[in-house]
Design an enzyme around this catalytic site. Structure first.
Site, PDB file in Angstrom:
ATOM      1  N   ASP A 128      27.521  32.242  19.982  1.00 46.38           N
ATOM      2  CA  ASP A 128      28.200  32.330  21.275  1.00 46.38           C
ATOM      3  C   ASP A 128      28.202  33.801  21.718  1.00 46.38           C
ATOM      4  O   ASP A 128      27.828  34.706  20.962  1.00 46.38           O
ATOM      5  CB  ASP A 128      29.623  31.745  21.176  1.00 46.38           C
ATOM      6  CG  ASP A 128      30.110  31.220  22.512  1.00 46.38           C
ATOM      7  OD1 ASP A 128      30.930  30.290  22.547  1.00 46.38           O
ATOM      8  OD2 ASP A 128      29.634  31.746  23.545  1.00 46.38           O
TER       9      ASP A 128
ATOM     10  N   GLU B 207      37.402  28.582  30.198  1.00 49.71           N
ATOM     11  CA  GLU B 207      37.656  29.158  28.873  1.00 49.71           C
ATOM     12  C   GLU B 207      39.114  29.578  28.690  1.00 49.71           C
ATOM     13  O   GLU B 207      40.024  28.870  29.137  1.00 49.71           O
ATOM     14  CB  GLU B 207      36.679  30.322  28.637  1.00 49.71           C
ATOM     15  CG  GLU B 207      35.213  29.874  28.708  1.00 49.71           C
ATOM     16  CD  GLU B 207      34.267  30.877  28.102  1.00 49.71           C
ATOM     17  OE1 GLU B 207      33.303  31.280  28.773  1.00 49.71           O
ATOM     18  OE2 GLU B 207      34.459  31.248  26.940  1.00 49.71           O
TER      19      GLU B 207
HETATM   20  C1  GLC Z   1      30.720  31.501  26.760  1.00 50.54           C
HETATM   21  C2  GLC Z   1      31.047  30.128  26.222  1.00 50.54           C
HETATM   22  C3  GLC Z   1      29.832  29.290  25.949  1.00 50.54           C
HETATM   23  C4  GLC Z   1      28.702  29.701  26.876  1.00 50.54           C
HETATM   24  C5  GLC Z   1      28.320  31.126  26.544  1.00 50.54           C
HETATM   25  C6  GLC Z   1      27.242  31.667  27.494  1.00 50.54           C
HETATM   26  O1  GLC Z   1      31.653  32.438  26.289  1.00 50.54           O
HETATM   27  O2  GLC Z   1      31.866  30.053  25.075  1.00 50.54           O
HETATM   28  O3  GLC Z   1      30.211  27.916  26.143  1.00 50.54           O
HETATM   29  O4  GLC Z   1      27.583  28.848  26.683  1.00 50.54           O
HETATM   30  O5  GLC Z   1      29.426  32.010  26.559  1.00 50.54           O
HETATM   31  O6  GLC Z   1      27.749  31.766  28.792  1.00 50.54           O
END
Ligand code: GLC
Length: 591
Positions: free
Chosen positions: A301, A498
């Site tokens: 992530d 988020e």
């Molecule tokens: C974010 C999320 C994830 C996403 C990634 C790229 O923080 O946790 O779901 O795919 O970063 O944007």
């Protein structure tokens, strides 16, 4: 997984689309054996395009992937051509390097190609969970893949197969359900849709099951640290459950996704019983790769490695040795490159681990036809004629209809007659496409207001009654309802994503309660429509509603809400989450 080593054919027939017979793997292994250490590390390095110091760093660092994280947009705007030009420019640069290994370009297309103006925006997963319809979810995945490919982009960071256990978590709406049984079925369907026809299909995209695992089970008070030392309530926190529960609930979606051939999986920021998933060899290698037989690659992530103990170099050592294959750095990619190289040169990360990671990544690229010199890797602009098309929007409208849950309907208030003399519509989310879509829409957090082309709920009501000669009036606060045949009040949440969606208070906003009261005071039947990313506390308004509808985050096709209000579609939606203190999982009325 010794069996699959002895009987490679088993892999091919395990139904995992992208797994190719060993002779193809042989060509991948041969390619890996010719790569320098720098070229191998480059395949494991994923910057966010917004942080590239120069496009030539694609060559200098032998980059194998880029992403656009939230708000990482083309400088010229979020229109279809700007995105397509951005992708083609980076891919052209990659194809001009010595190895000509194309880029995997990743983006959060989590409810349509939601960064792009004019895209078809589907209901968020919480609404799709209420449809219980895998065929529909697969079709949505396929349409999403086509719209993503219309910009050239070849990788969607979807589906989220979290199993949210506490609706106060800000990412509840990204999950299909609190039930692992629902997540299993719909997660597999979403992978099949995104990777439709197999990874070699140039109109499919690489899917990414996320966030492995337990992202939706974190305990209250354990969330990500804030700058002031306090914590967000849930997001990126610690899932404190025993192994049987972890396996039954939070691992549930992964075997079906692997069976569907998912080519990438994203480990979670969160922890299991105090151990960060992104540092856990037990989870990423022993369980996911060996026990469950995942043959694709793991993508971290966003900056997740920075949350691990130790220096950056130690964080990299820990996570790569635990099984991470590609790192979404995303900013300091030069430092990542150098530190990983040092770890290898100092023997802290074995070359065999590097080779395994690069083989996994190139195996997927091979399956996607990305190593076929005869295949164009640039955008197929012929797909742009169906981008946001009537046909695509019809799929989304059908999804809206099937996602709606009727929670209350006293005196058969619903369905409404289209011939009513006057329908008064009120509430902050009646005429707000931004609220309808929620987070991950044009911007990372989403935004209230007229953010993208589509049909608001109010517009849908007006279209449905246009031929009947009835009147449709609107006021934000409910004023002017007196004398109308019925009041429809659309309330709920404004967009978030988020950790910014973590809430410990799920009461309706005062303006929502007031709008409902104002329409109730007009002494007419009241229909309340809740537009939200989760169940909310509605005890203080349910008594004022003759009918109550959960519409979740329906996306751009607000017509689908009107279809249910007027009975053109009888509601079939069933709750995919328990409604705290009110309605059980699976509850839902019909006409
Ligand atoms: C974010 C999320 C994830 C996403 C990634 C790229 O923080 O946790 O779901 O795919 O970063 O944007």
């Amino acid at each position: 997984m010794i069996l699959t080593r002895l009987f490679p054919a088993l892999i091919v027939f395990s139904g995992a689309y992208f797994l190719v017979a060993y002779q193809a793997d042989d060509s991948v292994r041969k390619l890996v054996s010719t790569l320098t250490l720098d070229e191998k590390i480059g395949q494991m390095t994923q910057p966010d395009q917004m942080f590239l110091k120069s496009i030539d760093d694609i060559d200098k660092y032998h980059l194998g992937s880029l992403l656009s994280g939230g708000d990482s947009d083309p400088k010229s705007g979020n229109d279809l051509q700007s995105w397509t030009t951005l992708y083609d420019r980076y891919q052209t640069r990659a194809l001009a390097t010595k190895r000509r290994i194309p880029l995997l370009y990743g983006i959060d297309a989590v409810h349509g190609h939601n960064n792009v103006l004019g895209a078809t925006i589907f209901p968020q997963n919480i609404g799709l969970g209420c449809t219980r319809n895998p065929e529909l979810v697969e079709k949505i995945g396929r349409v999403t893949a086509e719209e993503v490919r219309a910009t050239g982009i070849n990788w969607a960071f979807a589906p989220c197969i979290a199993v949210p256990q506490d609706v106060r978590w800000g990412r509840t709406y990204e999950g299909f359900s609190e039930s692992p049984d629902v997540v299993k079925i719909l997660g597999e369907a979403a992978v099949r849709g995104l990777q439709w026809g197999g990874l070699s299909n140039p109109k499919a995209v690489l899917a990414c099951a996320k966030h492995f695992a337990g992202d939706g089970g974190t305990a209250l008070g354990t969330g990500q640290l804030k700058k002031d030392g306090t914590r967000f309530p849930f997001d990126q926190g610690d899932t404190q459950v025993d192994e049987p529960t972890f396996r039954k609930v939070h691992l549930a979606g992964y075997p079906p996704a692997i069976r569907a051939g998912v080519g990438s999986i994203m480990p979670s920021y969160s922890s299991w019983n105090g151990v960060k998933v992104s540092a856990s060899k037990r989870l990423m290698t022993d369980i996911l790769k060996q026990e469950l037989g995942f043959q694709g690659f793991l993508i971290s992530d966003y900056a997740a490695l920075n949350q691990l103990p130790g220096t950056y170099k130690q964080q990299i050592e820990t996570s790569i040795n635990a099984g991470m294959d590609m790192v979404m750095v995303p900013e300091h990619y030069q430092e990542f490159f150098e530190k990983l190289k040092e770890n290898v040169e100092e023997g802290k990360v074995a070359m065999s681990r590097i080779d395994d990671a690069v083989t996994r990544i190139l195996r997927v690229k091979y399956a996607m036809g990305m190593l076929d010199p005869k295949r164009s890797q640039l955008a197929d602009r012929s797909l742009q004629k169906s981008f946001g098309s009537t046909e695509h929007r019809a799929v989304a409208r059908d999804a809206v209809r099937q996602s709606i849950v009727l929670l209350k309907n006293d005196n058969k208030t619903l369905p409404l007659a289209k011939t009513l003399p006057r329908i008064h519509v009120a509430g902050k989310s009646a005429n707000d496409i931004g609220n309808q879509c929620g987070g991950w829409t044009i911007t990372w957090q989403g935004k209230s207001g007229n953010t993208i082309e589509g049909t608001t709920i109010l517009a849908g009501i007006k279209k449905a009654t246009a031929a009947s000669g009835g009147q449709v009036t609107y006021s934000l606060d409910g004023a002017g309802a007196a004398g109308a045949s019925v009041g429809v009040v659309v309330v709920g949440e404004t967009p978030y994503a988020e950790m910014l969606g973590d809430r410990t208070d799920l009461n309706l906003a005062p303006e929502d309660v007031a709008a409902i009261s104002a329409v109730k005071a007009a002494k007419i039947p009241v229909v309340v429509i809740l537009v939200s990313g989760r169940p909310m506390m509605i005890d203080n308004v349910l008594g004022n509603a003759d009918a109550f509808v959960a519409a979740w985050l329906p996306g751009t096709e607000g017509d689908g809400v009107a279809d249910v209000l007027f009975g053109d579609y009888k509601p079939t939606g069933k709750l995919s989450f328990t409604w705290p203190k009110r309605f059980a999982f699976g509850y839902g009325l019909t006409y």
